[in-house]
Design an enzyme around this catalytic site. Structure first.
Site: not given
Length: 126
Positions: A24, A26, A54, A57
């Site tokens: 992801h 992040e 999420c 993250c």
């Protein structure tokens, strides 16, 4: 992400490009910042995200000791675009444990790696 020294580290979502479900944006930014600092502790850093992070993250930011997270769009906006993490939030809320059962398996020597870690004079605390 902006680290305590003012350096900017960016990340984009690479999940499909790298076939890596953990890539992801992040997490990619956290990895870049940690690599540049040669340190897993990013205390003092601020993470900026285009969307509400999420649970993956958020956990990565916690492990990295990020001080603050800012985000623009929320999880509901993401869900409307097909990024629906609602089930994950329900799982961590304890309302959907059947999504992925997690059970402890009794292993007599399960503490040996931790004992070795505690006894290692060269360990790096984290």
């Amino acid at each position: 992400m902006v680290t305590a020294d003012g350096r900017v580290h960016t990340g984009v979502n690479r999940v499909t490009l790298d076939s890596d479900p953990t890539a992801h944006a992040e997490v990619v930014a956290i990895r870049a910042a940690a690599a540049a600092a040669a340190n897993f502790d990013l205390s003092g850093a601020v993470l900026y995200a285009s969307c509400e992070p999420c649970p993956l993250c958020l956990a990565a930011a916690l492990w990295a000791r990020v001080d603050l997270v800012y985000f623009a769009a929320d999880r509901h906006t993401a869900a409307a675009a097909g990024f629906d993490d609602a089930l994950f939030y329900e799982y961590f809320d304890g309302t959907r444990p059947e999504l992925m059962p997690v059970r402890q398996a009794a292993v007599p020597a399960s503490d040996l790696p931790f004992q070795a870690w505690r006894e290692n004079p060269d360990r790096i605390e984290y």
